[in-house]
Design an enzyme around this catalytic site. Structure first.
Site, mmCIF file in Angstrom:
data_model
loop_
_atom_site.group_PDB
_atom_site.id
_atom_site.type_symbol
_atom_site.label_atom_id
_atom_site.label_comp_id
_atom_site.label_asym_id
_atom_site.label_seq_id
_atom_site.Cartn_x
_atom_site.Cartn_y
_atom_site.Cartn_z
ATOM 1 N N HIS A 10 14.435 -2.928 39.726
ATOM 2 C CA HIS A 10 13.881 -1.760 40.973
ATOM 3 C C HIS A 10 12.001 -2.496 40.860
ATOM 4 O O HIS A 10 11.479 -2.689 39.748
ATOM 5 C CB HIS A 10 14.079 -0.262 40.522
ATOM 6 C CG HIS A 10 13.186 0.220 41.960
ATOM 7 N ND1 HIS A 10 12.470 0.478 42.893
ATOM 8 C CD2 HIS A 10 13.669 0.609 43.304
ATOM 9 C CE1 HIS A 10 11.969 0.901 43.605
ATOM 10 N NE2 HIS A 10 13.599 0.854 43.940
ATOM 11 N N GLU A 63 21.126 1.468 44.985
ATOM 12 C CA GLU A 63 22.989 0.755 45.677
ATOM 13 C C GLU A 63 23.305 0.733 44.559
ATOM 14 O O GLU A 63 25.118 1.159 45.293
ATOM 15 C CB GLU A 63 22.123 -0.217 45.764
ATOM 16 C CG GLU A 63 20.669 -0.888 46.664
ATOM 17 C CD GLU A 63 21.015 0.316 48.131
ATOM 18 O OE1 GLU A 63 22.226 0.858 48.786
ATOM 19 O OE2 GLU A 63 19.922 -0.419 48.777
HETATM 20 N N1 COA Z 1 20.097 -9.073 38.003
HETATM 21 C C1 COA Z 1 19.241 -9.729 36.619
HETATM 22 N N2 COA Z 1 18.502 -9.907 36.855
HETATM 23 C C2 COA Z 1 17.388 -9.434 37.391
HETATM 24 C C3 COA Z 1 17.413 -8.153 38.354
HETATM 25 C C4 COA Z 1 19.007 -8.897 38.031
HETATM 26 N N3 COA Z 1 19.569 -7.745 38.857
HETATM 27 N N4 COA Z 1 16.659 -8.316 38.827
HETATM 28 C C5 COA Z 1 15.583 -8.526 38.146
HETATM 29 N N5 COA Z 1 15.845 -9.477 37.594
HETATM 30 C C6 COA Z 1 15.072 -10.582 36.367
HETATM 31 C C7 COA Z 1 14.484 -11.191 37.455
HETATM 32 O O1 COA Z 1 15.535 -12.390 37.232
HETATM 33 C C8 COA Z 1 12.884 -12.077 36.728
HETATM 34 O O2 COA Z 1 13.690 -12.313 35.820
HETATM 35 P P1 COA Z 1 12.667 -13.829 35.617
HETATM 36 O O3 COA Z 1 10.956 -12.829 35.323
HETATM 37 O O4 COA Z 1 13.318 -14.282 34.156
HETATM 38 O O5 COA Z 1 12.345 -14.776 37.081
HETATM 39 C C9 COA Z 1 12.496 -10.241 36.280
HETATM 40 O O6 COA Z 1 13.930 -9.694 35.878
HETATM 41 C C10 COA Z 1 11.284 -9.780 37.360
HETATM 42 O O7 COA Z 1 11.871 -10.143 38.892
HETATM 43 P P2 COA Z 1 11.744 -9.514 39.984
HETATM 44 O O8 COA Z 1 12.032 -10.321 40.843
HETATM 45 O O9 COA Z 1 9.936 -10.350 40.228
HETATM 46 O O10 COA Z 1 11.660 -8.196 40.092
HETATM 47 P P3 COA Z 1 11.090 -7.344 41.010
HETATM 48 O O11 COA Z 1 10.532 -6.149 41.130
HETATM 49 O O12 COA Z 1 10.504 -8.272 42.208
HETATM 50 O O13 COA Z 1 12.736 -7.132 41.367
HETATM 51 C C11 COA Z 1 14.842 -6.584 43.080
HETATM 52 C C12 COA Z 1 13.370 -5.695 42.210
HETATM 53 C C13 COA Z 1 15.471 -5.157 43.177
HETATM 54 C C14 COA Z 1 14.874 -7.224 43.767
HETATM 55 C C15 COA Z 1 15.470 -6.949 42.031
HETATM 56 O O14 COA Z 1 15.462 -5.996 40.318
HETATM 57 C C16 COA Z 1 17.237 -7.408 42.200
HETATM 58 O O15 COA Z 1 16.735 -8.471 43.014
HETATM 59 N N6 COA Z 1 18.270 -6.445 42.006
HETATM 60 C C17 COA Z 1 18.769 -6.453 42.960
HETATM 61 C C18 COA Z 1 19.298 -6.703 44.446
HETATM 62 C C19 COA Z 1 19.076 -5.056 44.593
HETATM 63 O O16 COA Z 1 19.807 -4.431 43.183
HETATM 64 N N7 COA Z 1 18.602 -4.592 45.433
HETATM 65 C C20 COA Z 1 17.787 -3.551 45.396
HETATM 66 C C21 COA Z 1 16.712 -2.645 45.186
HETATM 67 S S1 COA Z 1 16.714 -1.054 45.834
#
Ligand code: COA
Length: 377
Positions: A256, A314
């Site tokens: 998140h 989710e």
């Molecule tokens: N599975 C695996 N790796 C994950 C992850 C997940 N669910 N969520 C984040 N990461 C990793 C990313 O690959 C990234 O790694 P890196 O630094 O090596 O590239 C790191 O953690 C940070 O991710 P980032 O995308 O910068 O974090 P964010 O704050 O933008 O992401 C989300 C938040 C929700 C977009 C992200 O956690 C995600 O994509 N989750 C899965 C989708 C999901 O469940 N969405 C519903 C949200 S309520």
């Protein structure tokens, strides 16, 4: 070069004052209208939560009756909107596309309503749009709304044509209350940005649907259910997680932007799902869901030791909505059915103390081009 500080994704940037919800990402706490999410979600009817957001307090019994009746009266859509939804269903467009098309028509046939009336209309009509689209997708006729049924019960009724069980209504209502508002997330920010130009609430809600659609925001629970069904059928949760992470894929339902601990909405939805599954033949599926959560969280901790990746809203949404009987194709649209109240409440709040949202960008393009006529390129 532009010297302004770059913050891609606006992480940690405060863009609005709000009294609607407060998130503490470190402590894992969420207040909605001043109440802890678990208290609101498990006690309120959805209409009470909407009133709380719109009016800043819980309704009296008489106010609740009026509000419920008022929303029920605003549910109808006209034939031309039905035709658009039928076309979307015939072309097998995703439910979120249908909801976006339907949302855009929400002010048809309603006169020139005030923003507050428009907010009620938009909230009232979202379930009708989704259910009408779904009935066409199934080759069935739409089911007329029943004014004697509350918002959540009527949504399920319009989807199936059958009066839903009390357990299903309570499960859905808990879900709708839990996700009704959540600070300035991407879709809410989208809605606030639209009304900051002094545009209108129907435009704002339509844009917000587009923002909610993406898998990084509202599009995750469908893939979460696929993942959980897959693990349940094949077993070997550790192997499943390892294969996903080794392939560089993200595990849906985890991580998140704001929470660094387990999302406080996860236990609310998990308890609601547990109650539903305890009464169903699919109880062992829910055991898989529970067990897989800790396998995934442990594997994510090993995979990314520099960032805490915990269960988000989710994950249990998928299990709960599946248990309630909401079709998987409608999970994200059902999120919209709830969140539309948060969007419109934020729009009303934004309009009360408006300032045009207008950030800046850092230019990294060419600066020394000269014009070449097309014949010389
Ligand atoms: N599975 C695996 N790796 C994950 C992850 C997940 N669910 N969520 C984040 N990461 C990793 C990313 O690959 C990234 O790694 P890196 O630094 O090596 O590239 C790191 O953690 C940070 O991710 P980032 O995308 O910068 O974090 P964010 O704050 O933008 O992401 C989300 C938040 C929700 C977009 C992200 O956690 C995600 O994509 N989750 C899965 C989708 C999901 O469940 N969405 C519903 C949200 S309520």
């Amino acid at each position: 070069m532009d010297s302004s500080e770059l913050n891609q994704g606006l992480e940690g940037v405060s863009v609005a004052e709000t009294s609607l919800s407060r998130i503490d990402g470190e402590a894992g706490e969420l207040l909605i209208g001043g109440l802890p999410v678990a208290e609101l979600a498990t006690n309120a009817a959805y209409e009470e939560s909407v009133f709380l957001l719109f009016e800043g307090r819980l309704p009296t019994a008489a106010e609740l009756d009026d509000f419920r009746a008022d929303l029920a009266r605003r549910r109808e859509i006209c034939d031309s909107v039905r035709a658009v939804l039928r076309r979307a269903a015939d072309e097998e467009k995703p439910a979120m596309d249908a909801l976006r098309m339907g949302a855009a028509t929400a002010n048809l046939g309603t006169g020139t309503d005030s923003s507050r009336e428009t907010a009620r209309r938009v909230v009232a009509v979202f379930p009708t749009i989704v259910a009408t689209y779904w009935r066409y997708r199934q080759g069935d006729d739409p089911v007329e709304s029943r004014e004697d049924l509350g918002h959540a019960a009527n949504y399920l009724y319009m989807l199936t044509g059958e009066e839903p069980s009390e357990a299903a209504v309570r499960g859905l209502e808990t879900y709708l209350n839990t996700v009704i508002d959540h600070g300035v997330n991407a879709s809410t920010f989208t809605a606030r940005t639209v009304v900051s130009t002094e545009s209108d609430l129907v435009s704002a809600a339509t844009a917000a649907v587009g923002s909610l659609k993406g898998p990084l925001h509202g599009g995750a629970p469908g893939p979460v259910l696929d993942m959980l069904r897959d693990v349940h059928e094949r077993g070997d949760p550790e192997g499943y997680v390892r294969a996903k992470l080794d392939a560089g894929e993200r595990l849906m339902g985890f991580g998140h932007r704001v929470y660094r601990v387990r999302d406080p909405r996860a236990p609310v939805l998990s308890s609601a799902a547990e109650r539903l599954y305890a009464e169903s033949a699919d109880e062992d599926f829910f055991e898989t869901v529970r067990a897989f959560e800790s396998v995934a969280v442990d594997a994510l901790a090993e995979h990314k030791s520099d960032r805490r990746l915990e269960t988000n809203v989710e994950y249990y949404t998928a299990a709960l909505l599946d248990g309630v009987g909401v079709p998987q194709e409608l999970f994200t649209a059902t999120f919209g059915v709830s969140r539309v109240a948060g969007w419109t409440a934020h729009c009303l709040e934004q309009s009360e103390d408006n300032r045009l949202v207008r950030p800046v960008s850092r230019y990294v393009g060419e600066t020394d081009r000269t014009w070449t006529p097309v014949t010389d390129r």
